[in-house]
Scaffold this motif. Structure first.
Motif, PDB file in Angstrom:
ATOM      1  N   LYS A  75       0.832  -1.209   0.000  1.00 40.32           N
ATOM      2  CA  LYS A  75       0.000   0.000   0.000  1.00 40.32           C
ATOM      3  C   LYS A  75       0.867   1.261   0.000  1.00 40.32           C
ATOM      4  O   LYS A  75       0.761   2.129   0.859  1.00 40.32           O
ATOM      5  CB  LYS A  75      -0.984   0.002   1.157  1.00 40.32           C
ATOM      6  CG  LYS A  75      -2.088  -1.025   0.990  1.00 40.32           C
ATOM      7  CD  LYS A  75      -3.208  -0.767   1.948  1.00 40.32           C
ATOM      8  CE  LYS A  75      -4.360  -1.704   1.618  1.00 40.32           C
ATOM      9  NZ  LYS A  75      -5.537  -1.391   2.372  1.00 40.32           N
ATOM     10  N   VAL A  76       1.759   1.294  -0.970  1.00 42.51           N
ATOM     11  CA  VAL A  76       2.687   2.407  -1.135  1.00 42.51           C
ATOM     12  C   VAL A  76       2.640   2.855  -2.593  1.00 42.51           C
ATOM     13  O   VAL A  76       2.553   2.028  -3.505  1.00 42.51           O
ATOM     14  CB  VAL A  76       4.124   1.973  -0.758  1.00 42.51           C
ATOM     15  CG1 VAL A  76       5.136   3.022  -1.119  1.00 42.51           C
ATOM     16  CG2 VAL A  76       4.212   1.637   0.715  1.00 42.51           C
ATOM     17  N   VAL A  77       2.697   4.159  -2.802  1.00 43.50           N
ATOM     18  CA  VAL A  77       2.764   4.719  -4.147  1.00 43.50           C
ATOM     19  C   VAL A  77       4.013   5.594  -4.235  1.00 43.50           C
ATOM     20  O   VAL A  77       4.423   6.212  -3.247  1.00 43.50           O
ATOM     21  CB  VAL A  77       1.481   5.512  -4.497  1.00 43.50           C
ATOM     22  CG1 VAL A  77       1.297   6.690  -3.589  1.00 43.50           C
ATOM     23  CG2 VAL A  77       1.476   5.958  -5.953  1.00 43.50           C
ATOM     24  N   PHE A  78       4.622   5.595  -5.415  1.00 46.21           N
ATOM     25  CA  PHE A  78       5.829   6.375  -5.657  1.00 46.21           C
ATOM     26  C   PHE A  78       5.519   7.434  -6.703  1.00 46.21           C
ATOM     27  O   PHE A  78       4.838   7.165  -7.693  1.00 46.21           O
ATOM     28  CB  PHE A  78       6.964   5.477  -6.160  1.00 46.21           C
ATOM     29  CG  PHE A  78       7.319   4.380  -5.218  1.00 46.21           C
ATOM     30  CD1 PHE A  78       8.208   4.608  -4.181  1.00 46.21           C
ATOM     31  CD2 PHE A  78       6.754   3.122  -5.343  1.00 46.21           C
ATOM     32  CE1 PHE A  78       8.535   3.596  -3.293  1.00 46.21           C
ATOM     33  CE2 PHE A  78       7.074   2.101  -4.469  1.00 46.21           C
ATOM     34  CZ  PHE A  78       7.967   2.335  -3.440  1.00 46.21           C
ATOM     35  N   PHE A  79       6.051   8.626  -6.513  1.00 46.55           N
ATOM     36  CA  PHE A  79       5.934   9.721  -7.465  1.00 46.55           C
ATOM     37  C   PHE A  79       7.344  10.116  -7.879  1.00 46.55           C
ATOM     38  O   PHE A  79       8.217  10.266  -7.029  1.00 46.55           O
ATOM     39  CB  PHE A  79       5.214  10.918  -6.834  1.00 46.55           C
ATOM     40  CG  PHE A  79       3.818  10.597  -6.385  1.00 46.55           C
ATOM     41  CD1 PHE A  79       2.778  10.597  -7.296  1.00 46.55           C
ATOM     42  CD2 PHE A  79       3.551  10.301  -5.069  1.00 46.55           C
ATOM     43  CE1 PHE A  79       1.479  10.312  -6.884  1.00 46.55           C
ATOM     44  CE2 PHE A  79       2.260  10.007  -4.654  1.00 46.55           C
ATOM     45  CZ  PHE A  79       1.225  10.017  -5.572  1.00 46.55           C
ATOM     46  N   PHE A  80       7.571  10.275  -9.188  1.00 49.86           N
ATOM     47  CA  PHE A  80       8.925  10.566  -9.662  1.00 49.86           C
ATOM     48  C   PHE A  80       8.874  11.282 -11.002  1.00 49.86           C
ATOM     49  O   PHE A  80       7.861  11.280 -11.704  1.00 49.86           O
ATOM     50  CB  PHE A  80       9.729   9.276  -9.789  1.00 49.86           C
ATOM     51  CG  PHE A  80       9.092   8.251 -10.696  1.00 49.86           C
ATOM     52  CD1 PHE A  80       9.446   8.199 -12.030  1.00 49.86           C
ATOM     53  CD2 PHE A  80       8.142   7.373 -10.219  1.00 49.86           C
ATOM     54  CE1 PHE A  80       8.860   7.271 -12.879  1.00 49.86           C
ATOM     55  CE2 PHE A  80       7.549   6.428 -11.048  1.00 49.86           C
ATOM     56  CZ  PHE A  80       7.908   6.384 -12.387  1.00 49.86           C
ATOM     57  N   LEU A  81       9.990  11.890 -11.355  1.00 47.12           N
ATOM     58  CA  LEU A  81      10.205  12.502 -12.668  1.00 47.12           C
ATOM     59  C   LEU A  81      11.298  11.707 -13.368  1.00 47.12           C
ATOM     60  O   LEU A  81      12.388  11.530 -12.824  1.00 47.12           O
ATOM     61  CB  LEU A  81      10.660  13.962 -12.529  1.00 47.12           C
ATOM     62  CG  LEU A  81       9.606  14.991 -12.230  1.00 47.12           C
ATOM     63  CD1 LEU A  81      10.253  16.331 -11.902  1.00 47.12           C
ATOM     64  CD2 LEU A  81       8.668  15.144 -13.403  1.00 47.12           C
ATOM     65  N   GLU A  82      11.014  11.223 -14.565  1.00 46.76           N
ATOM     66  CA  GLU A  82      12.012  10.488 -15.334  1.00 46.76           C
ATOM     67  C   GLU A  82      12.966  11.458 -16.000  1.00 46.76           C
ATOM     68  O   GLU A  82      12.634  12.615 -16.232  1.00 46.76           O
ATOM     69  CB  GLU A  82      11.337   9.622 -16.382  1.00 46.76           C
ATOM     70  CG  GLU A  82      10.594   8.446 -15.811  1.00 46.76           C
ATOM     71  CD  GLU A  82      10.023   7.543 -16.886  1.00 46.76           C
ATOM     72  OE1 GLU A  82       9.812   8.019 -18.019  1.00 46.76           O
ATOM     73  OE2 GLU A  82       9.796   6.381 -16.587  1.00 46.76           O
ATOM     74  N   ASP A  83      14.160  10.947 -16.352  1.00 44.88           N
ATOM     75  CA  ASP A  83      15.102  11.745 -17.143  1.00 44.88           C
ATOM     76  C   ASP A  83      14.466  12.066 -18.476  1.00 44.88           C
ATOM     77  O   ASP A  83      13.774  11.253 -19.053  1.00 44.88           O
ATOM     78  CB  ASP A  83      16.404  10.979 -17.372  1.00 44.88           C
ATOM     79  CG  ASP A  83      17.279  10.963 -16.140  1.00 44.88           C
ATOM     80  OD1 ASP A  83      17.195  11.898 -15.343  1.00 44.88           O
ATOM     81  OD2 ASP A  83      18.048   9.985 -15.978  1.00 44.88           O
ATOM     82  N   GLU A  84      14.729  13.254 -18.965  1.00 44.89           N
ATOM     83  CA  GLU A  84      14.132  13.648 -20.259  1.00 44.89           C
ATOM     84  C   GLU A  84      15.013  13.310 -21.405  1.00 44.89           C
ATOM     85  O   GLU A  84      16.086  13.028 -21.406  1.00 44.89           O
ATOM     86  CB  GLU A  84      13.840  15.153 -20.233  1.00 44.89           C
ATOM     87  CG  GLU A  84      12.830  15.465 -19.170  1.00 44.89           C
ATOM     88  CD  GLU A  84      12.524  16.958 -19.104  1.00 44.89           C
ATOM     89  OE1 GLU A  84      12.731  17.664 -20.093  1.00 44.89           O
ATOM     90  OE2 GLU A  84      12.067  17.387 -18.047  1.00 44.89           O
TER      91      GLU A  84
END
Length: 84
Positions: A75-84
């Motif tokens: 019950k965990v969610v991850f938020f991230f920005l990928e390399d462009e």
């Protein structure tokens, strides 16, 4: 009844800024592409959907591309920005 079509970018949702998701929004603003992800626990699917909706709205308003990934067993969610 007067009905008009408007662009979604013209709609500001101010409720989220004073909601319980404000700390999430503040953390999202500190994300860097290719950097660390934010890990957030959730209690049920409704809470997960609410968090994702806040992030999708943020993406639209800020022209960002914050992505999500969940680990349903923990019950965990991850938020991230990928390399462009």
């Amino acid at each position: 009844m007067d009905i008009n079509f408007v662009s979604r970018k013209d709609i500001n949702i101010s409720k989220k800024s004073s909601s319980k998701y404000r700390p999430l929004l503040e953390a999202i603003q500190q994300l860097e592409a290719g950097g660390k992800a934010i890990q957030v626990s959730y209690d049920d699917k409704a809470e997960l959907n609410s968090m994702r909706n806040v992030i999708y709205s943020y993406n639209r308003q800020e022209n960002e591309n914050v992505k999500t990934s969940k680990h349903p067993d923990k019950k965990v969610v991850f938020f991230f920005l990928e390399d462009e």
